[in-house]
Write a protein that holds these residues in place. Structure first.
Motif, short mmCIF file in Angstrom:
data_model
loop_
_atom_site.label_atom_id
_atom_site.label_comp_id
_atom_site.label_asym_id
_atom_site.label_seq_id
_atom_site.Cartn_x
_atom_site.Cartn_y
_atom_site.Cartn_z
N PRO A 62 28.56 -104.61 -86.83
CA PRO A 62 29.59 -103.74 -86.24
C PRO A 62 30.90 -103.67 -87.02
N ALA A 63 31.43 -104.82 -87.44
CA ALA A 63 32.71 -104.80 -88.14
C ALA A 63 32.60 -104.07 -89.48
N GLU A 64 31.52 -104.32 -90.19
CA GLU A 64 31.33 -103.67 -91.48
C GLU A 64 31.08 -102.17 -91.29
N GLN A 65 30.31 -101.83 -90.26
CA GLN A 65 30.06 -100.43 -89.97
C GLN A 65 31.37 -99.69 -89.69
N GLU A 66 32.26 -100.32 -88.95
CA GLU A 66 33.53 -99.71 -88.62
C GLU A 66 34.40 -99.52 -89.87
N ARG A 67 34.39 -100.51 -90.75
CA ARG A 67 35.17 -100.39 -92.00
C ARG A 67 34.63 -99.23 -92.84
N HIS A 68 33.31 -99.14 -92.96
CA HIS A 68 32.72 -98.05 -93.74
C HIS A 68 33.04 -96.70 -93.12
N ARG A 69 33.00 -96.65 -91.78
CA ARG A 69 33.33 -95.40 -91.10
C ARG A 69 34.76 -94.97 -91.42
N GLY A 70 35.69 -95.92 -91.43
CA GLY A 70 37.08 -95.61 -91.74
C GLY A 70 37.24 -95.07 -93.15
N VAL A 71 36.50 -95.63 -94.10
CA VAL A 71 36.58 -95.14 -95.49
C VAL A 71 36.03 -93.72 -95.57
N VAL A 72 34.90 -93.46 -94.91
CA VAL A 72 34.28 -92.14 -94.96
C VAL A 72 35.19 -91.10 -94.31
N GLU A 73 35.82 -91.44 -93.19
CA GLU A 73 36.71 -90.50 -92.53
C GLU A 73 37.97 -90.24 -93.36
N ALA A 74 38.47 -91.27 -94.03
CA ALA A 74 39.62 -91.07 -94.92
C ALA A 74 39.23 -90.18 -96.10
N PHE A 75 38.04 -90.38 -96.62
CA PHE A 75 37.53 -89.54 -97.71
C PHE A 75 37.43 -88.08 -97.26
N LEU A 76 36.92 -87.86 -96.04
CA LEU A 76 36.82 -86.50 -95.52
C LEU A 76 38.20 -85.86 -95.38
N ALA A 77 39.16 -86.60 -94.86
CA ALA A 77 40.51 -86.06 -94.70
C ALA A 77 41.11 -85.69 -96.05
N ALA A 78 40.92 -86.53 -97.05
CA ALA A 78 41.45 -86.24 -98.38
C ALA A 78 40.74 -85.03 -98.99
N ALA A 79 39.44 -84.93 -98.78
CA ALA A 79 38.68 -83.79 -99.32
C ALA A 79 39.14 -82.49 -98.67
N ARG A 80 39.34 -82.50 -97.35
CA ARG A 80 39.80 -81.30 -96.65
C ARG A 80 41.17 -80.86 -97.14
N GLY A 81 42.03 -81.83 -97.41
CA GLY A 81 43.38 -81.52 -97.85
C GLY A 81 43.50 -81.27 -99.34
N GLY A 82 42.41 -81.44 -100.08
CA GLY A 82 42.48 -81.30 -101.53
C GLY A 82 43.44 -82.28 -102.16
N ASP A 83 43.54 -83.49 -101.55
CA ASP A 83 44.51 -84.50 -101.97
C ASP A 83 43.91 -85.36 -103.08
N LEU A 84 44.19 -84.96 -104.32
CA LEU A 84 43.61 -85.65 -105.46
C LEU A 84 44.04 -87.11 -105.51
N GLY A 85 45.31 -87.38 -105.24
CA GLY A 85 45.80 -88.76 -105.29
C GLY A 85 45.11 -89.64 -104.27
N ALA A 86 44.95 -89.14 -103.03
CA ALA A 86 44.27 -89.92 -102.00
C ALA A 86 42.82 -90.16 -102.37
N LEU A 87 42.16 -89.16 -102.94
CA LEU A 87 40.77 -89.33 -103.36
C LEU A 87 40.65 -90.39 -104.45
N LEU A 88 41.55 -90.36 -105.41
CA LEU A 88 41.51 -91.38 -106.47
C LEU A 88 41.67 -92.78 -105.90
N GLY A 89 42.46 -92.90 -104.84
CA GLY A 89 42.63 -94.20 -104.22
C GLY A 89 41.42 -94.66 -103.42
N LEU A 90 40.58 -93.72 -103.00
CA LEU A 90 39.42 -94.05 -102.17
C LEU A 90 38.14 -94.21 -102.98
N LEU A 91 38.14 -93.70 -104.21
CA LEU A 91 36.94 -93.74 -105.03
C LEU A 91 36.96 -94.95 -105.96
#
Length: 295
Positions: free
Chosen positions: A166-195
């Motif tokens: 559960p804890a690891e699943q939640e952490r992964h979910r947070g990363v994926v949702e942050a990635f989606l938010a950065a992708a929707r916003g076209g936020d190159l800096g945020a994407l570089l921080g997540l990749l």
């Protein structure tokens, strides 16, 4: 006001609920409206003589109509994943359908399409609209224990089984949702921080514009490639993909692509964009967050 007018008024008072049930069963605003209209025609022909509970009677009728439609679809195999479905899209107002799809949940609409007709009816009626199992048994033509099993199987498929603690699943979910938010916003800096620095993006060629390579390597290349396709992220929603947090690209709830995302140490180390219908059908998709049904 004569009885016919009274009956029409009583039907109109229940129309929104009937349409909500039909939309969740059929996944198309046009098909749902047709099912509701057919329900009215049957009531208009037969009247309510001998009907003790009009709401229950209408729910039964619209559910049986939807079940017949779902069975006909299955027999024709008319809706392969990842392909356009002009029959379902015809006549649906895009803006209205988009609002409906968002209210139900795009991931849920996609996962409901993976259920058998009887499972879908049982899940929608019981889990989303609190219809009792004896009524569901009558609608589906099953015994009471079998109706309960239908809903249970459907619930398991819809919610899925997480592949991580559960804890690891939640952490992964947070990363994926942050990635989606950065992708929707076209936020190159945020994407570089997540990749991750050595991240790899692979994609079925059919998902890419001409000249775009199917494989990209390195955070900068993957981030720029993600920004290039950011318009698609508007129709992307979180879901479970083979038990792990991932993304579905599903405009109006109609699946186009799946992003299978790999996360390690708080960063995306790889993601794959899957579009081929045979590959989509092989995936185990789930929508663990189920929006509540309307009152």
């Amino acid at each position: 006001m004569d009885r016919h007018d009274e009956l029409a008024a009583e039907f109109e008072a229940r129309r929104a609920r009937l349409r909500a049930i039909a939309y969740r069963m059929l996944g198309s605003a046009g098909d749902a409206e047709d099912a509701v209209q057919e329900t009215w025609l049957r009531l208009d022909r037969t009247g309510d003589a001998g009907v003790g509970n009009l709401s229950a009677w209408l729910t039964t009728v619209v559910s049986r109509i939807c079940l017949d439609v779902l069975r006909a679809r299955t027999a024709r195999r008319e809706v392969p994943w990842g392909e356009d479905d002009p029959e379902r899209a015809a006549g649906d107002g895009p803006e209205e359908e988009a609002v409906l799809a968002e209210s139900v949940g795009l991931a849920l609409l996609v996962v409901l399409d993976t259920l058998s007709p009887a499972e879908r009816v049982a899940f929608v009626l019981h889990d989303l609209f609190a219809v009792p199992f004896d009524s569901i048994a009558a609608i589906t033509g099953r015994s009471l224990p079998a109706a309960k099993k239908l809903a249970s199987r459907a619930r398991h498929k819809v919610r899925g089984t997480p592949a991580l603690p559960p804890a690891e699943q939640e952490r992964h979910r947070g990363v994926v949702e942050a990635f989606l938010a950065a992708a929707r916003g076209g936020d190159l800096g945020a994407l570089l921080g997540l990749l991750a620095p050595d991240v790899v993006r692979r994609a079925d060629p059919a998902t890419l514009p001409p000249g775009v390579p199917a494989e990209l390597r390195g955070a900068r290349a993957v981030a720029e490639g993600t920004v290039l396709l950011r318009e698609r992220a508007r129709s992307a929603v979180p879901a479970l993909v083979d038990g792990r947090p991932g993304l579905l690209v599903a405009p109006l709830g109609r699946l186009r692509y799946v992003l299978r995302v790999t996360v390690a140490d708080g960063r995306v180390t790889a993601y794959e964009v899957i579009a081929a219908p045979e590959r989509l059908r092989a995936l185990d998709l789930a929508a663990p967050q189920t929006p509540p049904a309307p009152a």
